[in-house]
Design an enzyme around this catalytic site. Structure first.
Site, short mmCIF file in Angstrom:
data_model
loop_
_atom_site.label_atom_id
_atom_site.label_comp_id
_atom_site.label_asym_id
_atom_site.label_seq_id
_atom_site.Cartn_x
_atom_site.Cartn_y
_atom_site.Cartn_z
N GLY A 117 59.12 66.34 49.52
CA GLY A 117 58.74 65.16 50.31
C GLY A 117 57.28 65.18 50.70
N GLY A 118 56.41 65.53 49.74
CA GLY A 118 54.99 65.65 50.08
C GLY A 118 54.18 64.39 49.84
N SER A 119 54.84 63.29 49.50
CA SER A 119 54.07 62.11 49.10
C SER A 119 53.48 61.34 50.28
CB SER A 119 54.95 61.17 48.28
OG SER A 119 56.09 60.79 49.01
N ARG A 120 54.06 61.49 51.46
CA ARG A 120 53.55 60.76 52.63
C ARG A 120 53.99 61.47 53.91
NH1 ARG A 120 58.42 57.51 53.38
NH2 ARG A 120 59.44 57.47 51.35
N VAL A 126 65.77 65.71 45.78
CA VAL A 126 66.22 67.01 46.28
C VAL A 126 67.70 67.05 46.65
CG1 VAL A 126 63.96 67.77 47.14
CG2 VAL A 126 65.48 66.46 48.64
N ASN A 146 60.75 69.88 53.38
CA ASN A 146 60.33 68.83 54.33
C ASN A 146 61.01 67.49 54.09
OD1 ASN A 146 58.17 67.27 56.06
ND2 ASN A 146 58.06 66.40 53.99
N SER A 205 64.26 69.20 63.37
CA SER A 205 63.84 68.17 64.32
C SER A 205 64.31 68.59 65.70
CB SER A 205 64.48 66.83 63.97
OG SER A 205 64.37 65.94 65.06
N TYR A 213 72.08 62.75 61.35
CA TYR A 213 70.75 63.36 61.28
C TYR A 213 70.69 64.64 62.12
CZ TYR A 213 65.60 63.53 61.56
OH TYR A 213 64.28 63.91 61.50
N LYS A 228 69.99 68.52 60.93
CA LYS A 228 68.84 69.28 61.44
C LYS A 228 69.29 70.54 62.18
CE LYS A 228 65.65 66.66 59.73
NZ LYS A 228 64.81 67.17 58.64
P1 NAP Z 1 58.69 59.98 55.75
O1 NAP Z 1 57.34 59.52 56.15
O2 NAP Z 1 59.79 58.99 55.64
O3 NAP Z 1 58.56 60.81 54.36
C1 NAP Z 1 59.70 61.37 53.77
C2 NAP Z 1 59.30 62.12 52.53
O4 NAP Z 1 60.49 62.66 51.92
C3 NAP Z 1 58.66 61.24 51.48
O5 NAP Z 1 57.70 61.99 50.76
C4 NAP Z 1 59.82 60.88 50.58
O6 NAP Z 1 59.35 60.53 49.28
C5 NAP Z 1 60.59 62.20 50.58
N1 NAP Z 1 62.02 62.06 50.22
C6 NAP Z 1 62.95 61.32 50.84
N2 NAP Z 1 64.13 61.43 50.21
C7 NAP Z 1 63.93 62.27 49.17
C8 NAP Z 1 64.76 62.78 48.14
N3 NAP Z 1 66.05 62.45 48.05
N4 NAP Z 1 64.22 63.62 47.23
C9 NAP Z 1 62.92 63.98 47.30
N5 NAP Z 1 62.09 63.53 48.25
C10 NAP Z 1 62.58 62.69 49.18
O7 NAP Z 1 59.23 61.09 56.77
P2 NAP Z 1 58.45 62.06 57.78
O8 NAP Z 1 58.48 61.42 59.12
O9 NAP Z 1 57.17 62.50 57.20
O10 NAP Z 1 59.49 63.27 57.85
C11 NAP Z 1 59.30 64.48 57.15
C12 NAP Z 1 60.31 65.50 57.68
O11 NAP Z 1 60.09 65.70 59.08
C13 NAP Z 1 61.77 65.03 57.54
O12 NAP Z 1 62.59 66.12 57.24
C14 NAP Z 1 62.09 64.52 58.92
O13 NAP Z 1 63.46 64.57 59.19
C15 NAP Z 1 61.29 65.48 59.79
N6 NAP Z 1 61.00 64.98 61.13
C16 NAP Z 1 60.28 63.84 61.29
C17 NAP Z 1 60.02 63.39 62.59
C18 NAP Z 1 59.22 62.15 62.87
O14 NAP Z 1 59.13 61.78 64.04
N7 NAP Z 1 58.64 61.51 61.88
C19 NAP Z 1 60.49 64.12 63.68
C20 NAP Z 1 61.22 65.28 63.46
C21 NAP Z 1 61.46 65.71 62.17
P3 NAP Z 1 60.18 59.50 48.30
O15 NAP Z 1 60.75 58.44 49.19
O16 NAP Z 1 59.18 59.03 47.31
O17 NAP Z 1 61.23 60.37 47.66
#
Ligand code: NAP
Length: 246
Positions: free
Chosen positions: A12-15, A64, A89, A141, A154, A158
């Protein structure tokens, strides 16, 4: 540079948080392979960072959540020779109160957020054990610790990651492999964009530091744990939440 000569995989490194992790790993000299279903819009930016740091970044298309991720990781192992750092991630949300939650919403979240780490760790732990070194950081999380209404799926995924990581840490520690967890609070990414203004203000009111996090503030904790600066830390959960869970 903390990670010169190391090879890292980031799911999940794209964004969002994953992108910030990729960028900081590159800045510290690691070669980075990031996996996502789509390439994202930041490849050029990553390549520029990689070039100034004298390293490289590669995107591998992959989902994944299924066993087929093993083939993607096999390709990376062949190309890289070895993998020193794994960051799980990739994550999604499918929120809803339990009586409205579809079985698919449960299964999808558990597959992307938790089953994925089982697949990647099963494959890479074997290699890390053999080379007697390696670091895994799993992104959980804060709601995996505190719970959150509307996020039973979720939060379960986590919380599962935390138990999984502690058990794995015990399995591999004697072979020089460390496993830790970072548990972020509220981070500004696509995942949290959909939260409305009113709910956002209510959430902010619960954060002692009085603001949400930027992805880079999570990435620096992850890169610390991935580096030798954390050489005596394993099986831990590092909460990065502005004090939300105090
Ligand atoms: P995000 O901006 O929605 O990015 C999610 C990333 O995961 C994207 O690169 C997406 O790329 C990839 N992804 C999603 N489904 C996938 C799959 N089936 N296979 C491969 N890649 C996949 O999310 P984020 O906020 O950066 O979150 C990153 C991590 O931190 C997550 O585990 C999230 O639960 C955790 N987190 C986030 C927060 C928050 O407040 N944002 C808080 C606590 C924990 P594609 O869609 O192109 O596959």
């Amino acid at each position: 540079m903390l990670l010169k000569g190391k090879n890292a995989i980031v799911t999940g490194g794209s964004r969002g948080i994953g992108l910030a992790i990729v960028k900081e790993l590159l800045e510290e000299g690691a070669a980075v392979y990031y996996i996502s279903r789509s390439r994202g819009e930041h490849q050029k930016e990553m390549e520029n960072i990689a070039e100034s740091a004298g390293t490289s970044v590669y995107w591998k298309e992959g989902d994944v959540s299924g066993e087929s991720i093993a083939e993607v990781i096999d390709v990376i192992i062949k190309e890289a020779g070895t993998v020193d750092i794994l960051i799980n991630n990739a994550g999604i949300t499918r929120d809803g109160l339990i009586f409205r939650m579809k079985t698919d919403d449960w299964d999808e979240v558990l597959s992307v957020n938790l089953r994925s780490a089982f697949f990647t760790c099963r494959q890479l732990a074997r290699i890390m054990i053999k080379q007697r070194s390696g670091v895994i950081v799993n992104i959980s999380s804060i709601v995996g610790i505190t719970g959150n209404a509307g996020q039973t799926n979720y939060s379960a995924s986590k919380a599962g990651l935390i138990g999984f990581s502690k058990s794995l840490a015990k399995e591999v520690a004697s072979r020089g492999v460390r496993v830790n967890v970072v548990a972020p609070g509220f981070v500004e990414t696509d995942m949290t964009k959909k939260i409305g203004e009113k709910a956002r203000e209510a959430l902010k009111a619960q954060i002692p530091l009085g603001r949400t996090a930027q992805p880079e503030e999570i990435a620096s904790a992850v890169v610390f744990l991935a580096s030798d600066r954390a050489s005596y830390i394993t099986g831990q959960v590092l909460i990065v939440d502005g004090g939300m869970a105090i």
